[in-house]
Design an enzyme around this catalytic site. Structure first.
Site, short mmCIF file in Angstrom:
data_model
loop_
_atom_site.label_atom_id
_atom_site.label_comp_id
_atom_site.label_asym_id
_atom_site.label_seq_id
_atom_site.Cartn_x
_atom_site.Cartn_y
_atom_site.Cartn_z
N THR A 12 0.82 -1.21 0.00
CA THR A 12 0.00 0.00 0.00
C THR A 12 0.85 1.26 0.00
O THR A 12 0.49 2.27 -0.62
CB THR A 12 -0.93 0.00 1.23
OG1 THR A 12 -1.80 -1.13 1.15
CG2 THR A 12 -1.77 1.26 1.29
N THR A 88 1.61 -4.20 4.50
CA THR A 88 1.45 -4.47 5.93
C THR A 88 0.90 -5.86 6.25
O THR A 88 1.10 -6.35 7.37
CB THR A 88 0.52 -3.42 6.57
OG1 THR A 88 -0.76 -3.44 5.91
CG2 THR A 88 1.12 -2.04 6.49
#
Length: 323
Positions: A12, A88
């Site tokens: 991301t 993540t």
């Protein structure tokens, strides 16, 4: 100035949101490249785009590639620190893999973002700057691989993702962060006492991960008889206990020479050989199951993948998993 190597792997932190559809995906160019000039005020920066992968696409093969790159750069280019940008979802697994295998004491920092580069309140650039500051800090030397997000510094061993979308998602249950990043500088308030290191060259094992639940039986073990694998990690109940109908399946695996590691599905505490009833931790340990020392399931799997490259002796594995 310190020489800091930044390795981009995707995630991301390197993506953009399509305002029309709401979909977040990789862009043609990594938006983090625009922060390089700002980072050059902190250290001499070297950047490599290793992968452009969402973190669910990361496997131990990519983790080993990162380890090899770091070891090579330390020897050949005398870098002072490394920052890895990463998605993540599996960030904690890559960080722990590197913590166990990287052969240097220089600061290695893994960071990411919960909001893509063009979302309101994007946290990627700030986390990257904080991570470079930590990697350039003398105080970070010898502390193992660190995870830096949201102004906090965590150990790779203890940190875990606790929320699907909150920017404060990375926490270290039971232990808390090692330190913080402020405008004044990088501040550590405690330090790890133990470093483990395994100098592996390959990663060829297949380790599975199961989560126990009330009423679970040995059906899954019967299905696994047709699957080739080298080890099993089970997120057990409480202090390392399992439903009694699982016991025969576990015993069968251990007799086949397949190591079975028990962790707890609880966020805090260790598994232990306390309960002596059928399926209790005491019975399972006496049967040959390996008890872990506070790792969560995904990290115990990473550790078993690595340690199986060095030994398959159950007694030795038990020693390693109590560290």
């Amino acid at each position: 100035m310190k020489k800091i190597l930044i390795l981009h792997t995707g995630g991301t932190i390197a993506m953009k949101e399509d305002k029309a559809t709401g979909a977040v995906a990789p862009d043609k160019e990594n938006p983090l490249h625009s922060t390089t000039s700002e980072l050059s005020k902190i250290a001499t920066i070297y950047v490599e785009e290793v992968f452009q992968l969402p973190s669910p696409h990361i496997t131990p093969i990519e983790m080993l590639i990162l380890k090899d790159i770091i070891d090579k750069k330390v020897q050949e280019d005398n870098i002072d620190g490394v920052v890895i940008t990463h998605g993540t979802d599996t960030l904690e697994e890559t960080a722990y893999f590197l913590d166990l295998t990287a052969q240097s004491t220089i600061p290695i920092v893994v960071t990411g973002a919960m909001r893509s580069s063009n979302e309101l309140g994007s946290d990627g650039p700030y986390n990257l700057i904080s991570s470079v500051r930590v990697a350039a800090s003398d105080a970070a030397i010898g502390k193992g691989v660190l995870v830096v997000l949201n102004d906090e510094i965590h150990t790779a061993k203890n940190v875990t993702k606790t929320h699907t979308s909150n920017i404060a998602t990375f926490q270290s249950p039971q232990y808390g962060p090692l330190g913080i990043v402020t405008k004044r500088g990088v501040s550590f308030h405690h330090t790890p006492l133990l470093r483990e290191s395994y100098d592996i060259q390959t990663i060829n094992k297949n380790v599975l991960l199961l989560k126990a639940y009330a009423g679970m039986d040995d059906l899954i073990f019967k299905a696994m008889e047709t699957v080739s694998f080298d080890g099993l990690v089970i997120e057990a109940l409480g202090q390392g206990n399992l439903p009694p109908k699982m016991v025969n399946g576990i015993e069968s695996l251990i007799k086949r020479g397949i190591p079975v590691v028990l962790v707890s599905r609880c966020f805090n505490g260790f598994v232990s050989d306390t309960y002596g009833y059928k399926g209790g931790g005491k019975q399972l340990k006496e049967m040959g199951a390996i008890l872990s020392n506070g790792l969560n399931g995904q990290k115990a799997r990473i550790k078993l993948l690595i340690t199986l490259e060095t030994t398959n002796d159950s007694t030795r594995l038990q020693e390693l998993f109590l560290r």
